[in-house]
Design a protein around this motif. Structure first.
Motif, PDB file in Angstrom:
ATOM      1  N   PHE A  28       0.819  -1.216   0.000  1.00  0.00           N
ATOM      2  CA  PHE A  28       0.000   0.000   0.000  1.00  0.00           C
ATOM      3  C   PHE A  28       0.852   1.266   0.000  1.00  0.00           C
ATOM      4  N   PHE A  29       1.839   1.338   0.882  1.00  0.00           N
ATOM      5  CA  PHE A  29       2.632   2.564   1.004  1.00  0.00           C
ATOM      6  C   PHE A  29       3.419   2.837  -0.274  1.00  0.00           C
ATOM      7  N   LYS A  30       4.078   1.814  -0.784  1.00  0.00           N
ATOM      8  CA  LYS A  30       4.882   1.994  -1.994  1.00  0.00           C
ATOM      9  C   LYS A  30       4.011   2.401  -3.175  1.00  0.00           C
ATOM     10  N   LEU A  31       2.856   1.751  -3.315  1.00  0.00           N
ATOM     11  CA  LEU A  31       1.951   2.068  -4.417  1.00  0.00           C
ATOM     12  C   LEU A  31       1.525   3.527  -4.372  1.00  0.00           C
ATOM     13  N   ASN A  32       1.138   3.982  -3.195  1.00  0.00           N
ATOM     14  CA  ASN A  32       0.629   5.347  -3.070  1.00  0.00           C
ATOM     15  C   ASN A  32       1.736   6.387  -3.002  1.00  0.00           C
ATOM     16  N   ALA A  33       2.966   5.954  -2.765  1.00  0.00           N
ATOM     17  CA  ALA A  33       4.103   6.863  -2.860  1.00  0.00           C
ATOM     18  C   ALA A  33       4.523   7.043  -4.315  1.00  0.00           C
ATOM     19  N   LEU A  34       4.450   5.964  -5.087  1.00  0.00           N
ATOM     20  CA  LEU A  34       4.867   6.027  -6.487  1.00  0.00           C
ATOM     21  C   LEU A  34       3.832   6.703  -7.379  1.00  0.00           C
ATOM     22  N   PHE A  35       2.552   6.504  -7.076  1.00  0.00           N
ATOM     23  CA  PHE A  35       1.519   6.979  -7.998  1.00  0.00           C
ATOM     24  C   PHE A  35       1.575   8.483  -8.253  1.00  0.00           C
ATOM     25  N   PRO A  36       1.699   9.338  -7.219  1.00  0.00           N
ATOM     26  CA  PRO A  36       1.774  10.778  -7.514  1.00  0.00           C
ATOM     27  C   PRO A  36       2.975  11.141  -8.384  1.00  0.00           C
ATOM     28  N   ILE A  37       4.081  10.446  -8.183  1.00  0.00           N
ATOM     29  CA  ILE A  37       5.273  10.706  -8.998  1.00  0.00           C
ATOM     30  C   ILE A  37       5.004  10.328 -10.449  1.00  0.00           C
ATOM     31  N   MET A  38       4.406   9.172 -10.644  1.00  0.00           N
ATOM     32  CA  MET A  38       4.120   8.706 -12.001  1.00  0.00           C
ATOM     33  C   MET A  38       3.077   9.591 -12.680  1.00  0.00           C
ATOM     34  N   LEU A  39       2.094  10.040 -11.908  1.00  0.00           N
ATOM     35  CA  LEU A  39       1.086  10.944 -12.467  1.00  0.00           C
ATOM     36  C   LEU A  39       1.719  12.276 -12.848  1.00  0.00           C
ATOM     37  N   GLY A  40       2.628  12.752 -12.006  1.00  0.00           N
ATOM     38  CA  GLY A  40       3.346  13.985 -12.324  1.00  0.00           C
ATOM     39  C   GLY A  40       4.181  13.848 -13.588  1.00  0.00           C
ATOM     40  N   LEU A  41       4.820  12.697 -13.748  1.00  0.00           N
ATOM     41  CA  LEU A  41       5.598  12.448 -14.963  1.00  0.00           C
ATOM     42  C   LEU A  41       4.700  12.398 -16.195  1.00  0.00           C
ATOM     43  N   ALA A  42       3.515  11.808 -16.037  1.00  0.00           N
ATOM     44  CA  ALA A  42       2.568  11.758 -17.154  1.00  0.00           C
ATOM     45  C   ALA A  42       2.144  13.166 -17.559  1.00  0.00           C
ATOM     46  N   HIS A  43       1.842  13.996 -16.563  1.00  0.00           N
ATOM     47  CA  HIS A  43       1.454  15.377 -16.864  1.00  0.00           C
ATOM     48  C   HIS A  43       2.610  16.135 -17.513  1.00  0.00           C
ATOM     49  N   ALA A  44       3.803  15.983 -16.955  1.00  0.00           N
ATOM     50  CA  ALA A  44       4.964  16.688 -17.502  1.00  0.00           C
ATOM     51  C   ALA A  44       5.236  16.266 -18.943  1.00  0.00           C
ATOM     52  N   THR A  45       5.075  14.983 -19.212  1.00  0.00           N
ATOM     53  CA  THR A  45       5.282  14.494 -20.578  1.00  0.00           C
ATOM     54  C   THR A  45       4.292  15.137 -21.538  1.00  0.00           C
ATOM     55  N   CYS A  46       3.024  15.177 -21.140  1.00  0.00           N
ATOM     56  CA  CYS A  46       2.001  15.797 -21.992  1.00  0.00           C
ATOM     57  C   CYS A  46       2.281  17.285 -22.197  1.00  0.00           C
ATOM     58  N   ALA A  47       2.640  17.970 -21.116  1.00  0.00           N
ATOM     59  CA  ALA A  47       2.876  19.410 -21.195  1.00  0.00           C
ATOM     60  C   ALA A  47       4.082  19.732 -22.075  1.00  0.00           C
ATOM     61  N   LEU A  48       5.148  18.949 -21.933  1.00  0.00           N
ATOM     62  CA  LEU A  48       6.348  19.177 -22.741  1.00  0.00           C
ATOM     63  C   LEU A  48       6.132  18.757 -24.192  1.00  0.00           C
ATOM     64  N   TRP A  49       5.317  17.745 -24.384  1.00  0.00           N
ATOM     65  CA  TRP A  49       5.033  17.244 -25.728  1.00  0.00           C
ATOM     66  C   TRP A  49       4.261  18.269 -26.554  1.00  0.00           C
ATOM     67  N   CYS A  50       3.212  18.815 -25.972  1.00  0.00           N
ATOM     68  CA  CYS A  50       2.339  19.727 -26.717  1.00  0.00           C
ATOM     69  C   CYS A  50       3.096  21.001 -27.090  1.00  0.00           C
ATOM     70  N   GLY A  51       3.083  21.316 -28.347  1.00  0.00           N
ATOM     71  CA  GLY A  51       3.781  22.491 -28.843  1.00  0.00           C
ATOM     72  C   GLY A  51       5.247  22.262 -29.159  1.00  0.00           C
ATOM     73  N   SER A  52       5.736  21.051 -28.919  1.00  0.00           N
ATOM     74  CA  SER A  52       7.148  20.763 -29.175  1.00  0.00           C
ATOM     75  C   SER A  52       7.383  20.416 -30.640  1.00  0.00           C
ATOM     76  N   GLY A  53       8.641  20.490 -31.034  1.00  0.00           N
ATOM     77  CA  GLY A  53       8.995  20.100 -32.392  1.00  0.00           C
ATOM     78  C   GLY A  53       8.767  18.623 -32.641  1.00  0.00           C
ATOM     79  N   LEU A  54       8.983  17.815 -31.603  1.00  0.00           N
ATOM     80  CA  LEU A  54       8.773  16.375 -31.748  1.00  0.00           C
ATOM     81  C   LEU A  54       7.305  16.067 -32.014  1.00  0.00           C
ATOM     82  N   ALA A  55       6.424  16.724 -31.263  1.00  0.00           N
ATOM     83  CA  ALA A  55       4.989  16.517 -31.482  1.00  0.00           C
ATOM     84  C   ALA A  55       4.596  16.924 -32.895  1.00  0.00           C
ATOM     85  N   ALA A  56       5.113  18.055 -33.341  1.00  0.00           N
ATOM     86  CA  ALA A  56       4.798  18.526 -34.695  1.00  0.00           C
ATOM     87  C   ALA A  56       5.282  17.532 -35.742  1.00  0.00           C
ATOM     88  N   ALA A  57       6.472  16.958 -35.516  1.00  0.00           N
ATOM     89  CA  ALA A  57       7.024  15.998 -36.470  1.00  0.00           C
ATOM     90  C   ALA A  57       6.193  14.720 -36.508  1.00  0.00           C
TER      91      ALA A  57
END
Length: 215
Positions: A28-57
């Motif tokens: 339980f502890f490990k799962l709930n410690a990792l999830f916010p980090i993974m969710l943050g990484l998912a958001h960061a990936t989307c935010a960095l992706w949108c408007g990037s040259g890679l996304a356009a390509a």
């Protein structure tokens, strides 16, 4: 460095799990410690992706007449890709299983857990590829629902296309870490695709609140 025979036989995935980089047998502890980090990484990936040259390509590389059709291509491609994954699992069974692919019990032969229970060499990755097929269908269902919202609410075409393209990339990549049994990477790829899909609907319904995150 001296290693034991069992250590020598450890796969890449085993070695990663041995270092704790895994959700296998996750308490339980490990799962709930990792999830916010993974969710943050998912958001960061989307935010960095949108408007990037890679996304356009990537958007430009998708074989459609204009960018507004990228979401439609994505919802078309996901079920087709799921079927291809099923064929890969079927061919794997035909090549490696003791009795080959048993078409007389086709669904039962590929039911969750049934392949790995046979225990033949290669059964693990075939089981996981088959599981990735199920997950791809689930992703397609959610994409249809969220993309419908995006179309009805006239989400900004460039943002819509970039998020759809990110989902497509995630889904294309997803079976690889799944087949290799690198579960933490697999889950991160899955979560990023899921997040991109949900953001399509969220940005369409709440443009003033959500779209600035991806500007």
């Amino acid at each position: 460095m001296v290693t034991t025979r069992s250590q020598d036989k450890m796969t890449f995935a085993d070695k990663i799990r041995a270092q704790g980089f895994s959700l296998a047998d996750c308490k339980f502890f490990k799962l709930n410690a990792l999830f916010p980090i993974m969710l943050g990484l998912a958001h960061a990936t989307c935010a960095l992706w949108c408007g990037s040259g890679l996304a356009a390509a990537v958007v430009a590389a998708i074989p459609v007449a204009d960018v507004e059709k990228v979401p439609l291509f994505t919802v078309f491609a996901l079920p087709v890709y799921a079927i291809l994954l099923s064929i890969v699992a079927l061919e794997g069974l035909a090549a490696l299983a003791p009795n080959g692919y048993q078409s007389q019990i086709g669904r039962a032969a590929k039911a969750p857990g049934a392949i790995e229970e046979l225990g033949f060499p290669g059964s693990g990755w075939i089981e996981r590829v088959q599981s990735s097929q199920y997950n791809t269908w689930e992703s397609a269902i959610l994409a249809v629902c969220c993309f419908f919202v995006g179309i009805e609410e006239k989400l900004t075409p460039s943002l819509f296309s970039e998020l759809a393209a990110l989902l497509l990339v995630c889904r294309l990549v997803y079976p690889l870490p799944y087949a290799l049994d690198v579960d933490l990477v697999r889950t991160q790829v899955w979560l990023t695709g899921l997040y991109a899909t949900i953001m399509v609907a969220a940005c369409a319904l709440y443009p003033e609140t959500m779209q600035p995150f991806f500007a």
